[in-house]
Structures are given as structure tokens and as C-alpha cells.
Design a protein around this motif. Structure first.
Motif, PDB file in Angstrom:
ATOM      1  N   GLY A   5       0.813  -1.216   0.000  1.00 44.46           N
ATOM      2  CA  GLY A   5       0.000   0.000   0.000  1.00 44.46           C
ATOM      3  C   GLY A   5       0.843   1.261   0.000  1.00 44.46           C
ATOM      4  N   GLY A   6       2.096   1.161  -0.453  1.00 46.80           N
ATOM      5  CA  GLY A   6       2.996   2.307  -0.420  1.00 46.80           C
ATOM      6  C   GLY A   6       2.627   3.436  -1.365  1.00 46.80           C
ATOM      7  N   SER A   7       1.722   3.178  -2.310  1.00 50.74           N
ATOM      8  CA  SER A   7       1.287   4.245  -3.218  1.00 50.74           C
ATOM      9  C   SER A   7       0.093   5.023  -2.663  1.00 50.74           C
ATOM     10  N   GLY A   8      -0.438   4.584  -1.530  1.00 52.76           N
ATOM     11  CA  GLY A   8      -1.594   5.252  -0.945  1.00 52.76           C
ATOM     12  C   GLY A   8      -1.216   6.420  -0.056  1.00 52.76           C
ATOM     13  N   ARG A   9      -2.224   7.092   0.473  1.00 52.99           N
ATOM     14  CA  ARG A   9      -1.979   8.314   1.245  1.00 52.99           C
ATOM     15  C   ARG A   9      -1.287   8.034   2.579  1.00 52.99           C
ATOM     16  N   THR A  10      -1.627   6.930   3.215  1.00 50.82           N
ATOM     17  CA  THR A  10      -0.905   6.554   4.431  1.00 50.82           C
ATOM     18  C   THR A  10       0.406   5.872   4.083  1.00 50.82           C
ATOM     19  N   GLY A  11       0.384   5.007   3.096  1.00 47.92           N
ATOM     20  CA  GLY A  11       1.574   4.270   2.709  1.00 47.92           C
ATOM     21  C   GLY A  11       2.722   5.148   2.283  1.00 47.92           C
ATOM     22  N   ALA A  12       2.419   6.267   1.613  1.00 46.89           N
ATOM     23  CA  ALA A  12       3.481   7.190   1.197  1.00 46.89           C
ATOM     24  C   ALA A  12       4.226   7.729   2.412  1.00 46.89           C
ATOM     25  N   HIS A  13       3.504   7.996   3.482  1.00 53.91           N
ATOM     26  CA  HIS A  13       4.146   8.460   4.720  1.00 53.91           C
ATOM     27  C   HIS A  13       4.970   7.330   5.357  1.00 53.91           C
ATOM     28  N   VAL A  14       4.496   6.095   5.235  1.00 56.93           N
ATOM     29  CA  VAL A  14       5.255   4.960   5.765  1.00 56.93           C
ATOM     30  C   VAL A  14       6.599   4.846   5.053  1.00 56.93           C
ATOM     31  N   LEU A  15       6.592   4.957   3.724  1.00 54.34           N
ATOM     32  CA  LEU A  15       7.844   4.887   2.962  1.00 54.34           C
ATOM     33  C   LEU A  15       8.813   5.974   3.420  1.00 54.34           C
ATOM     34  N   GLU A  16       8.293   7.176   3.563  1.00 53.38           N
ATOM     35  CA  GLU A  16       9.147   8.307   3.947  1.00 53.38           C
ATOM     36  C   GLU A  16       9.722   8.118   5.350  1.00 53.38           C
ATOM     37  N   HIS A  17       8.875   7.750   6.297  1.00 53.95           N
ATOM     38  CA  HIS A  17       9.339   7.657   7.683  1.00 53.95           C
ATOM     39  C   HIS A  17      10.272   6.461   7.870  1.00 53.95           C
ATOM     40  N   ALA A  18       9.926   5.325   7.279  1.00 51.73           N
ATOM     41  CA  ALA A  18      10.780   4.140   7.431  1.00 51.73           C
ATOM     42  C   ALA A  18      12.154   4.381   6.828  1.00 51.73           C
ATOM     43  N   THR A  19      12.197   5.077   5.696  1.00 52.23           N
ATOM     44  CA  THR A  19      13.481   5.389   5.079  1.00 52.23           C
ATOM     45  C   THR A  19      14.279   6.338   5.950  1.00 52.23           C
ATOM     46  N   ARG A  20      13.607   7.355   6.489  1.00 52.35           N
ATOM     47  CA  ARG A  20      14.282   8.313   7.348  1.00 52.35           C
ATOM     48  C   ARG A  20      14.839   7.639   8.605  1.00 52.35           C
ATOM     49  N   ARG A  21      14.196   6.584   9.043  1.00 51.45           N
ATOM     50  CA  ARG A  21      14.640   5.853  10.221  1.00 51.45           C
ATOM     51  C   ARG A  21      15.794   4.899   9.909  1.00 51.45           C
ATOM     52  N   GLY A  22      16.175   4.813   8.645  1.00 49.68           N
ATOM     53  CA  GLY A  22      17.324   4.006   8.277  1.00 49.68           C
ATOM     54  C   GLY A  22      17.019   2.595   7.818  1.00 49.68           C
ATOM     55  N   HIS A  23      15.750   2.288   7.605  1.00 44.92           N
ATOM     56  CA  HIS A  23      15.397   0.948   7.137  1.00 44.92           C
ATOM     57  C   HIS A  23      15.634   0.815   5.635  1.00 44.92           C
ATOM     58  N   HIS A  24      15.955  -0.387   5.204  1.00 41.96           N
ATOM     59  CA  HIS A  24      15.953  -0.718   3.788  1.00 41.96           C
ATOM     60  C   HIS A  24      14.510  -1.077   3.423  1.00 41.96           C
ATOM     61  N   VAL A  25      13.911  -0.313   2.540  1.00 41.81           N
ATOM     62  CA  VAL A  25      12.476  -0.431   2.287  1.00 41.81           C
ATOM     63  C   VAL A  25      12.227  -0.910   0.860  1.00 41.81           C
ATOM     64  N   ARG A  26      11.360  -1.901   0.760  1.00 42.47           N
ATOM     65  CA  ARG A  26      10.892  -2.392  -0.536  1.00 42.47           C
ATOM     66  C   ARG A  26       9.375  -2.244  -0.554  1.00 42.47           C
ATOM     67  N   ALA A  27       8.841  -1.766  -1.655  1.00 33.89           N
ATOM     68  CA  ALA A  27       7.395  -1.558  -1.750  1.00 33.89           C
ATOM     69  C   ALA A  27       6.853  -2.264  -2.980  1.00 33.89           C
ATOM     70  N   VAL A  51       4.686   6.331  -8.567  1.00 30.45           N
ATOM     71  CA  VAL A  51       4.946   6.447  -7.133  1.00 30.45           C
ATOM     72  C   VAL A  51       6.153   7.337  -6.895  1.00 30.45           C
ATOM     73  N   LYS A  52       5.970   8.416  -6.143  1.00 35.83           N
ATOM     74  CA  LYS A  52       7.069   9.311  -5.788  1.00 35.83           C
ATOM     75  C   LYS A  52       7.647   8.840  -4.454  1.00 35.83           C
ATOM     76  N   ALA A  53       8.546   7.879  -4.545  1.00 36.94           N
ATOM     77  CA  ALA A  53       9.120   7.283  -3.343  1.00 36.94           C
ATOM     78  C   ALA A  53      10.422   7.971  -2.976  1.00 36.94           C
ATOM     79  N   PRO A  54      10.782   7.986  -1.697  1.00 37.64           N
ATOM     80  CA  PRO A  54      12.062   8.547  -1.278  1.00 37.64           C
ATOM     81  C   PRO A  54      13.223   7.783  -1.902  1.00 37.64           C
ATOM     82  N   ALA A  55      14.348   8.443  -2.011  1.00 40.77           N
ATOM     83  CA  ALA A  55      15.542   7.801  -2.551  1.00 40.77           C
ATOM     84  C   ALA A  55      15.881   6.573  -1.709  1.00 40.77           C
ATOM     85  N   GLY A  56      16.230   5.511  -2.377  1.00 41.23           N
ATOM     86  CA  GLY A  56      16.611   4.286  -1.685  1.00 41.23           C
ATOM     87  C   GLY A  56      15.505   3.261  -1.574  1.00 41.23           C
ATOM     88  N   VAL A  57      14.248   3.664  -1.769  1.00 47.42           N
ATOM     89  CA  VAL A  57      13.147   2.708  -1.720  1.00 47.42           C
ATOM     90  C   VAL A  57      13.143   1.883  -3.007  1.00 47.42           C
TER      91      VAL A  57
END
Length: 221
Positions: free
Chosen positions: A8-30, A38-44
Motif C-alpha cells: 500500500g505504499g502508493s496510498g496516502r498513508t503508505g506514502a508516509h510509511v515509505l518516507e518515515h521508514a526510510t528516514r529511520r534508516g530501514h531498507h524499504v521495498r514496496a 509512485v514518488k518514493a524517497p531515494a533508496g526505496v
């Protein structure tokens, strides 16, 4: 730092999850249907596919250690009378596939978005709220949330959390966030999607609320 799969990373809540998880240093796959949109943060890492296809999930989940699902049942608009556009029981069917893949790949931890009134919390809703839900197209989403709730609770070998959000808003972060088991506190009326996303990520980091379904709300704003 963990390898996380976000649904659900393309949704309104999911987009925030991608951003916050990346900022926290996680390796994120969506896993998303249309990566180009999908405008995902760098590294997703964006994997094309859908959780409705179990083989897409197998590919996306490979090498991850936890799952955050921000999937929801979509309507043509936010109007409660708008026509549902998701397949019937989309979230429940996606969760069934996800839990199967988690079992195959030895992934134990999942945090999922849910809603106030799902499952056993339905009995706590105001009768007027229940009537409104049953008379509107919101009913389809509630049926799906309840199916999801029942399915996840039956998964004895999975460390799950169902985050039952109150009414969602698109305001900016306002915090703080409060979580409590249903029936133990009177919840606030709203939670911002950005704050809910932070709660989802924090919950998977802290391993809190395992095998529980807390209500989640903003204490102000």
C-alpha cells in the motif's frame, strides 16, 4: 536497520510509511502496481505487482524481515456514498496471500492498518454510526476490515499488530499519538495519516502491541 516490505505504499498513508521508514534508516521495498506513478524517497526499491498475486508477493518479500501493510479498500472518492472500486474483500485476500508467503519465508512480524469498529470493536460503536455505515458504501470497507481482523487473529505463528485507526485526516504531523486497547479508554476523534505512519513504523521497530489491536488517535489537533 531492517529490510521491510511495505504494502500500500502508493496510498496516502503508505506514502508516509515509505518516507518515515526510510528516514529511520530501514531498507524499504514496496510492492506497487505502477512504480512510475509512485514518488518514493531515494533508496526505496519499488517492485511492480499486486498483493492479490501471491507470486508477486513472494518476489517482493524475499530477504525481508517484517511487513507493514497500509492497504485499504478504495472508493471512487472520499464521499461515503461513492462506489467501491477495490475488488470485494481485497484487504482480506491480500492478507491471506501475505501470511502464506510469510510462513514460507520465515517472516514473523507484520503490522497492518485497521479501523475503529472492525471485528469485536463493532459492538462499541454508537448505534447512529452503525446505521450510517450500513446504509452507505462505507459498509464494504468495514466488511473487509472485519474479514482481515478475523484472518490475522487466526494466525498462530505470526507476530501481528492491527492498528485500528480512528477517522483519518491528511493534516501534517501534529502528534502526540495515543494507543490503547479497545474498551479501556475513550479515543480521540481523529488521527493524521503521517502520525499513523510513524506509529506503524515505531510499532514494528519496538515489537510492541504484538498480537493486539489497539485503537490509535491524535491527542490533539
Amino acid at each position: 536497520m531492517s529490510n521491510l516490505l511495505v504494502l500500500g505504499g502508493s496510498g496516502r498513508t503508505g506514502a508516509h510509511v515509505l518516507e518515515h521508514a526510510t528516514r529511520r534508516g530501514h531498507h524499504v521495498r514496496a510492492l506497487v502496481r505502477n512504480p512510475d506513478r509512485v514518488k518514493a524517497p531515494a533508496g526505496v526499491e519499488l517492485i511492480q505487482g499486486t498483493p492479490a498475486d501471491i507470486d508477486d508477493l513472494r518476489k517482493a518479500a524475499d530477504g525481508t524481515v517484517g511487513v507493514i501493510s497500509a492497504l485499504n479498500n478504495a472508493r471512487a472518492s472520499d464521499n461515503p456514498w461513492a462506489k467501491p472500486v477495490s475488488p470485494p474483500m481485497f484487504m482480506t485476500d491480500a492478507a491471506r496471500n501475505t501470511l502464506t508467503v510469510m510462513g514460507e519465508q520465515g517472516i514473523r512480524r507484520i503490522v497492518l492498518t485497521s479501523t475503529q469498529g472492525a471485528g469485536d470493536d463493532w459492538a462499541r460503536l454508537n448505534p447512529l454510526v452503525k446505521a450510517f455505515i450500513n446504509l452507505s458504501n462505507v459498509k464494504a470497507g468495514f466488511a473487509d476490515h472485519t474479514g482481515l481482523d478475523q484472518l490475522v487473529r487466526a494466525s498462530s505463528d505470526i507476530d501481528w499488530t492491527l492498528a485500528r485507526a480512528v477517522t483519518l485526516t491528511d493534516k501534517s504531523l501534529s502528534g502526540p499519538v495515543r494507543a490503547a486497547e479497545a474498551g479501556t479508554e475513550k479515543p480521540g476523534a481523529r488521527i493524521n495519516r503521517a502520525d499513523l505512519a510513524q506509529f506503524l513504523v515505531q510499532t514494528i521497530e519496538d515489537n510492541t502491541w504484538i498480537r493486539k489491536a489497539p485503537l490509535v488517535w491524535n491527542t490533539r489537533g
